[in-house]
Design a protein around this motif. Sequence first.
Motif, PDB file in Angstrom:
ATOM      1  N   LEU A  79       0.829  -1.208   0.000  1.00 37.57           N
ATOM      2  CA  LEU A  79       0.000   0.000   0.000  1.00 37.57           C
ATOM      3  C   LEU A  79       0.859   1.252   0.000  1.00 37.57           C
ATOM      4  N   ALA A  80       1.825   1.311   0.905  1.00 41.43           N
ATOM      5  CA  ALA A  80       2.653   2.509   1.041  1.00 41.43           C
ATOM      6  C   ALA A  80       3.555   2.714  -0.170  1.00 41.43           C
ATOM      7  N   ALA A  81       4.192   1.642  -0.627  1.00 45.38           N
ATOM      8  CA  ALA A  81       5.113   1.764  -1.761  1.00 45.38           C
ATOM      9  C   ALA A  81       4.389   2.199  -3.025  1.00 45.38           C
ATOM     10  N   PHE A  82       3.248   1.603  -3.304  1.00 47.30           N
ATOM     11  CA  PHE A  82       2.536   1.934  -4.534  1.00 47.30           C
ATOM     12  C   PHE A  82       1.891   3.307  -4.482  1.00 47.30           C
ATOM     13  N   ALA A  83       1.462   3.738  -3.309  1.00 43.33           N
ATOM     14  CA  ALA A  83       0.909   5.087  -3.199  1.00 43.33           C
ATOM     15  C   ALA A  83       1.976   6.128  -3.502  1.00 43.33           C
ATOM     16  N   ALA A  84       3.179   5.913  -2.963  1.00 44.93           N
ATOM     17  CA  ALA A  84       4.278   6.843  -3.223  1.00 44.93           C
ATOM     18  C   ALA A  84       4.692   6.815  -4.694  1.00 44.93           C
ATOM     19  N   LEU A  85       4.862   5.621  -5.229  1.00 41.67           N
ATOM     20  CA  LEU A  85       5.277   5.470  -6.627  1.00 41.67           C
ATOM     21  C   LEU A  85       4.214   5.995  -7.592  1.00 41.67           C
ATOM     22  N   GLY A  86       2.952   5.725  -7.286  1.00 41.27           N
ATOM     23  CA  GLY A  86       1.874   6.174  -8.165  1.00 41.27           C
ATOM     24  C   GLY A  86       1.802   7.683  -8.265  1.00 41.27           C
ATOM     25  N   THR A  87       1.987   8.351  -7.145  1.00 40.57           N
ATOM     26  CA  THR A  87       1.972   9.819  -7.154  1.00 40.57           C
ATOM     27  C   THR A  87       3.156  10.364  -7.952  1.00 40.57           C
ATOM     28  N   ALA A  88       4.338   9.772  -7.742  1.00 43.83           N
ATOM     29  CA  ALA A  88       5.523  10.229  -8.473  1.00 43.83           C
ATOM     30  C   ALA A  88       5.338  10.071  -9.978  1.00 43.83           C
ATOM     31  N   LYS A  89       4.736   8.965 -10.396  1.00 41.16           N
ATOM     32  CA  LYS A  89       4.528   8.749 -11.825  1.00 41.16           C
ATOM     33  C   LYS A  89       3.500   9.736 -12.385  1.00 41.16           C
ATOM     34  N   ALA A  90       2.461  10.006 -11.600  1.00 45.21           N
ATOM     35  CA  ALA A  90       1.464  10.975 -12.051  1.00 45.21           C
ATOM     36  C   ALA A  90       2.095  12.351 -12.241  1.00 45.21           C
ATOM     37  N   VAL A  91       2.968  12.738 -11.322  1.00 42.62           N
ATOM     38  CA  VAL A  91       3.659  14.025 -11.444  1.00 42.62           C
ATOM     39  C   VAL A  91       4.514  14.047 -12.705  1.00 42.62           C
ATOM     40  N   GLU A  92       5.172  12.951 -13.011  1.00 39.24           N
ATOM     41  CA  GLU A  92       5.997  12.852 -14.223  1.00 39.24           C
ATOM     42  C   GLU A  92       5.182  13.148 -15.470  1.00 39.24           C
ATOM     43  N   TYR A  93       3.925  12.733 -15.468  1.00 39.53           N
ATOM     44  CA  TYR A  93       3.060  12.914 -16.633  1.00 39.53           C
ATOM     45  C   TYR A  93       2.278  14.223 -16.583  1.00 39.53           C
ATOM     46  N   GLY A  94       2.673  15.120 -15.712  1.00 41.65           N
ATOM     47  CA  GLY A  94       2.089  16.449 -15.698  1.00 41.65           C
ATOM     48  C   GLY A  94       0.760  16.579 -14.990  1.00 41.65           C
ATOM     49  N   VAL A  95       0.399  15.607 -14.177  1.00 43.88           N
ATOM     50  CA  VAL A  95      -0.860  15.673 -13.436  1.00 43.88           C
ATOM     51  C   VAL A  95      -0.726  16.700 -12.313  1.00 43.88           C
ATOM     52  N   GLN A  96      -1.760  17.451 -12.083  1.00 41.51           N
ATOM     53  CA  GLN A  96      -1.760  18.464 -11.032  1.00 41.51           C
ATOM     54  C   GLN A  96      -1.683  17.811  -9.640  1.00 41.51           C
ATOM     55  N   PRO A  97      -1.227  18.555  -8.620  1.00 36.37           N
ATOM     56  CA  PRO A  97      -0.935  17.964  -7.314  1.00 36.37           C
ATOM     57  C   PRO A  97      -2.049  17.122  -6.699  1.00 36.37           C
ATOM     58  N   LEU A  98      -3.263  17.676  -6.573  1.00 32.78           N
ATOM     59  CA  LEU A  98      -4.324  16.927  -5.903  1.00 32.78           C
ATOM     60  C   LEU A  98      -4.718  15.669  -6.688  1.00 32.78           C
ATOM     61  N   PRO A  99      -4.936  15.760  -8.012  1.00 34.77           N
ATOM     62  CA  PRO A  99      -5.206  14.529  -8.755  1.00 34.77           C
ATOM     63  C   PRO A  99      -4.049  13.531  -8.696  1.00 34.77           C
ATOM     64  N   ALA A 100      -2.817  14.030  -8.595  1.00 38.73           N
ATOM     65  CA  ALA A 100      -1.668  13.134  -8.489  1.00 38.73           C
ATOM     66  C   ALA A 100      -1.743  12.320  -7.195  1.00 38.73           C
ATOM     67  N   ILE A 101      -2.161  12.964  -6.109  1.00 38.77           N
ATOM     68  CA  ILE A 101      -2.330  12.255  -4.842  1.00 38.77           C
ATOM     69  C   ILE A 101      -3.438  11.214  -4.964  1.00 38.77           C
ATOM     70  N   VAL A 102      -4.521  11.594  -5.644  1.00 38.93           N
ATOM     71  CA  VAL A 102      -5.630  10.643  -5.855  1.00 38.93           C
ATOM     72  C   VAL A 102      -5.148   9.420  -6.628  1.00 38.93           C
ATOM     73  N   LEU A 103      -4.354   9.639  -7.666  1.00 36.92           N
ATOM     74  CA  LEU A 103      -3.820   8.517  -8.430  1.00 36.92           C
ATOM     75  C   LEU A 103      -2.888   7.660  -7.570  1.00 36.92           C
ATOM     76  N   GLY A 104      -2.145   8.299  -6.674  1.00 32.10           N
ATOM     77  CA  GLY A 104      -1.307   7.540  -5.764  1.00 32.10           C
ATOM     78  C   GLY A 104      -2.133   6.643  -4.860  1.00 32.10           C
ATOM     79  N   VAL A 105      -3.237   7.183  -4.335  1.00 33.49           N
ATOM     80  CA  VAL A 105      -4.125   6.394  -3.482  1.00 33.49           C
ATOM     81  C   VAL A 105      -4.725   5.228  -4.271  1.00 33.49           C
ATOM     82  N   ILE A 106      -5.125   5.494  -5.508  1.00 29.08           N
ATOM     83  CA  ILE A 106      -5.665   4.426  -6.359  1.00 29.08           C
ATOM     84  C   ILE A 106      -4.619   3.339  -6.565  1.00 29.08           C
ATOM     85  N   SER A 107      -3.389   3.748  -6.843  1.00 30.84           N
ATOM     86  CA  SER A 107      -2.308   2.773  -7.054  1.00 30.84           C
ATOM     87  C   SER A 107      -2.118   1.879  -5.840  1.00 30.84           C
TER      88      SER A 107
END
Length: 212
Positions: free
Chosen positions: A97-125
């Motif tokens: 849970l913790a590893a994928f949430a962190a990694l998912g957010t980092a990847k979302a940021v790489e693709y230009g996702v805005q901060p709050l949606p990036a966190i949401v994608l991390g939670v989904i991951s």
Amino acid sequence: MITPVAALELVGVAVFAVSGALVATRLRQTFVTACFFALVTGVGGGSLRDLLLGIRAEWLGDRLVALVILLSALAVWFTPGRWWRERVLEWADAAGLAAFAALGTAKAVEYGVQPLPAIVLGVISGCVGGIVRDVLAGIPSIIMRPELYVTAAALAASVSLIALGLGMPRLPALLLASAAGFGLRGAAMIWKIELPAYARGITGDPDDPERH
């Protein structure tokens, strides 16, 4: 050569895959089912994240992911059941849970996702793989209980976003974020930390105590 970040992701896949295989074995399913549970748990959240990002699922282009999932299922299948106590499943799930949430957010940021949606994608991951596992197994999902689970994923995702935004190198940022999410989830399991549940009655319910 495997980069440290890729190694962290493989570790996340492995611990999530172990948690999936453990559920299958405790339900006395076949080895094929154990492998399937390991697969959907290990890559479910990341696959949905990539789908929402509009890109090919990352594990489809990395042969090591499928190998790690298979080895995780084999490890669970061929080792004594006493090695895998109930807490092992919970701690493996917490680590994934913790590893994928962190990694998912980092990847979302790489693709230009805005901060709050990036966190949401991390939670989904971090959460979706475990949710799919529980649904397939026919057991109550962890998100239906008041324990800190999604909250721990949100913490890992937020720390990842903040650390990267402050210019911290990628690997230390991801390790710090993973440690934060894992620590919160672990504390919740040890000390039974829970969020308050909704306690008000539903309007129109004849059993609602507020109507009497």
